[in-house]
Design an enzyme around this catalytic site. Structure first.
Site, PDB file in Angstrom:
ATOM      1  N   LYS A   1      -0.657  -4.227  -3.168  1.00 53.98           N
ATOM      2  CA  LYS A   1      -1.952  -3.682  -2.756  1.00 53.98           C
ATOM      3  C   LYS A   1      -2.087  -2.268  -3.317  1.00 53.98           C
ATOM      4  O   LYS A   1      -1.424  -1.344  -2.855  1.00 53.98           O
ATOM      5  CB  LYS A   1      -2.097  -3.652  -1.235  1.00 53.98           C
ATOM      6  CG  LYS A   1      -3.444  -3.072  -0.788  1.00 53.98           C
ATOM      7  CD  LYS A   1      -3.525  -2.942   0.721  1.00 53.98           C
ATOM      8  CE  LYS A   1      -4.874  -2.363   1.153  1.00 53.98           C
ATOM      9  NZ  LYS A   1      -5.100  -0.979   0.697  1.00 53.98           N
TER      10      LYS A   1
ATOM     11  N   SER B   1       0.818  -1.214   0.000  1.00 57.69           N
ATOM     12  CA  SER B   1       0.000   0.000   0.000  1.00 57.69           C
ATOM     13  C   SER B   1       0.854   1.266   0.000  1.00 57.69           C
ATOM     14  O   SER B   1       1.493   1.576  -0.986  1.00 57.69           O
ATOM     15  CB  SER B   1      -0.953  -0.046   1.204  1.00 57.69           C
ATOM     16  OG  SER B   1      -1.910   0.974   1.131  1.00 57.69           O
TER      17      SER B   1
ATOM     18  N   ASP C   1       9.749   5.285 -10.458  1.00 60.39           N
ATOM     19  CA  ASP C   1       9.270   5.858 -11.717  1.00 60.39           C
ATOM     20  C   ASP C   1      10.002   7.148 -12.085  1.00 60.39           C
ATOM     21  O   ASP C   1      10.181   7.452 -13.269  1.00 60.39           O
ATOM     22  CB  ASP C   1       7.765   6.123 -11.635  1.00 60.39           C
ATOM     23  CG  ASP C   1       6.940   4.851 -11.831  1.00 60.39           C
ATOM     24  OD1 ASP C   1       7.548   3.775 -11.985  1.00 60.39           O
ATOM     25  OD2 ASP C   1       5.702   4.928 -11.816  1.00 60.39           O
TER      26      ASP C   1
END
Length: 531
Positions: free
Chosen positions: A316, A291, A302
């Site tokens: 998740k 999460s 990224d």
């Protein structure tokens, strides 16, 4: 009065219109949904052959209903709402001690700094034997017993009686309860002159403040490299994940966005001015990182801001929103998915999947030790800011995979771990020699450096203790697991003598993932690949 009646009728009419509009929009037929359920409850209440617990039936129905949606939409009963929220809210009201139960006795591991117990002089090793004149030893003692008696409203008092080694008789304390912080940072220390290590256990309400307070003095001392450990961090608040990630990225960088069928897209973008926007950054993750941990590590990956090391994260990518029910119970309902800056939703498939078997399945097909056993479909390919290939749909895959070390595993180790003997032996060891140990080692660094190396005498004492607790001696297995047993016991002894930070400092040399991170962060080759 007529005006009030007219206003009341108008409000009622508006509610009916809105409700009908929602029913039409979502195509809900009340006769086959809530009216049907309400009628059934009434029938059971008035017609069933025996007296039925209608409240329990309702709760069971809610639980089953949410379970059929996804693994993260859950029901929380009224009595559990506060308890469930405490670890994330970041405080509770009580006396402020960390304790463990050893041989039916409550032993103080540490008084929380600045808390009521700390201010009164309660010390590590003190044994609580009475609470409000009630005997607090024996078989009845468990965590619930302690929580029920030591926690209470701020400003209220609780009397405890302790036994302290070297002091005759009982020592009584009358403690005024207060708000006690629940820290989300388990460890923060300098590995060397320019590398900081911070282990974050959850994304709680105070985590950003804790993170900055832990890191700032180390930066002032010359630290320009950070290893952020999110292993085992199951997540927490979405906004905290966003704000903590903001401390690591320059301004105007998309950190995460959320989107659901009934929830419009919401972007979370960095504001800049963070405490560690530059400098080398490594984030450690594993199968227990989920999460909010995946939001942070996904954004770092990224944007090519740092390097992710460890094993694939849990996967998740669903956002839960809490809703109070009329009786003050609560449901957390999944309302959206979250996506990393490259557009990845890292949520793994959950339909027809038993989450409880997830880690077992990873072990079975070799993922814990072989990176190439992890297969991502080509349809889930994404690219980082600098065109590095990453994948969605199954957690965050680290840039550098470090396999789980299973060379020390044995049945003996499983047995002693299951019975909690490693921790209890450390408590026993410290309880019998605390004063001598504190005279010998003046701080945790001194202890870690000078505590005797692994030897036969230590192993013999451990094996004898384990045998007394019901685990037969197995010399072959002990030989296989001896290094692990020693290292964990040493760390636990350090924690019981000093603080939780000491445990992580003590086991660092045997932590393969951390040692890989230290080697990589001290070189330039891996970071050049980010550009």
């Amino acid at each position: 009065m007529k005006i009030l009646k007219s206003l009341f009728l108008f409000v009622c009419l508006m509610f009916v219109i809105i409700a009908n509009a929602q029913l039409q929009q979502n195509k809900i037929d009340p006769k086959t949904t809530f009216q049907k359920f309400s009628t059934l409850i009434q029938l059971i209440n008035y017609q069933y052959v025996e007296t039925a617990d209608v409240e329990k039936l309702t709760e069971d129905a809610i639980i089953a209903m949410l379970k059929s949606l996804d693994p993260h939409s859950i029901y929380i009963s009224k009595k559990d709402v506060q308890r469930v929220n405490e670890p994330l809210i970041g405080n509770f009201e009580g006396v402020g001690i960390q304790f463990q139960i050893y041989q039916d006795t409550i032993i103080v591991i540490a008084a929380i700094p600045g808390g009521p117990s700390d201010e009164l002089g309660i010390m590590s090793g003190d044994k609580i034997v009475k609470i409000n004149d009630e005997l607090a030893v024996g078989e009845k003692i468990n965590n619930k017993f302690v929580f029920d008696r030591l926690r209470g409203p701020k400003g209220s008092y609780v009397k405890i009686s302790i036994v302290r080694h070297g002091v005759d008789g009982l020592i009584d304390f009358n403690i005024k309860r207060d708000k006690i912080p629940l820290n989300s940072i388990d460890a923060a220390y300098k590995i060397n002159s320019d590398i900081a290590y911070v282990k974050l256990s959850r994304f709680a309400r105070n985590s950003v403040i804790e993170f900055k307070e832990a890191l700032k003095p180390m930066i002032e001392e010359g630290v320009d490299k950070l290893i952020l450990d999110l292993r085992g961090n199951t997540g927490g608040y979405l906004d905290v994940a966003y704000n903590l990630t903001d401390e690591l990225l320059p301004s105007d960088k998309l950190i995460v966005y959320t989107l659901g069928e009934k929830m419009p897209r919401q972007d979370f973008t960095s504001k800049g001015g963070g405490i560690f926007e530059k400098g080398k950054l490594i984030v450690l993750i594993d199968e227990g990182s989920a999460s909010a941990s995946e939001i942070l590590s996904g954004a770092v990956q990224d944007w090519d801001r740092g390097i992710i090391i460890g094993r694939r994260s849990f996967g998740k990518g669903l956002v839960q929103r809490p809703f109070l029910l009329p009786d003050s119970s609560m449901v957390r309902i999944t309302t959206a998915k979250y996506f990393t800056p490259s557009g990845r939703c890292i949520q793994k498939p959950f339909k027809g999947v038993d989450y409880r078997k997830e880690i077992t399945e990873r072990h079975k097909h070799g993922e814990m030790v072989h990176a190439d056993s992890i297969k991502f479909p080509d349809s889930l390919k994404y690219y980082t800011n600098n065109k590095r290939l990453v994948y969605g749909g199954g957690g965050i895959m680290p840039d550098y995979f470090v396999p789980m070390d299973t060379t020390f595993s044995s049945k003996y180790l499983i047995d002693i771990s299951r019975k909690g003997i490693l921790n209890n032996f450390a408590l026993h060891f410290v309880d019998n020699s605390r004063e001598e140990l504190l005279k010998t080692y003046y701080n945790d660094d001194d202890f870690i450096k000078n505590f005797p190396e692994l030897n036969d005498d230590f192993l013999d004492k451990f094996a004898t203790y384990a045998e007394e607790k019901g685990v037969p001696r197995n010399d072959k297995d002990i030989e296989t697991s001896k290094k692990y047993i020693y290292n964990v016991c040493k760390g636990l002894i350090a924690r019981n003598l000093f603080e939780i930070n000491s445990y992580y400092k003590s086991i660092a040399e045997q932590d393969d993932v951390l040692q890989n991170a230290i080697e990589i962060i001290q070189s330039d080759w891996a970071f050049k690949k980010l550009n």
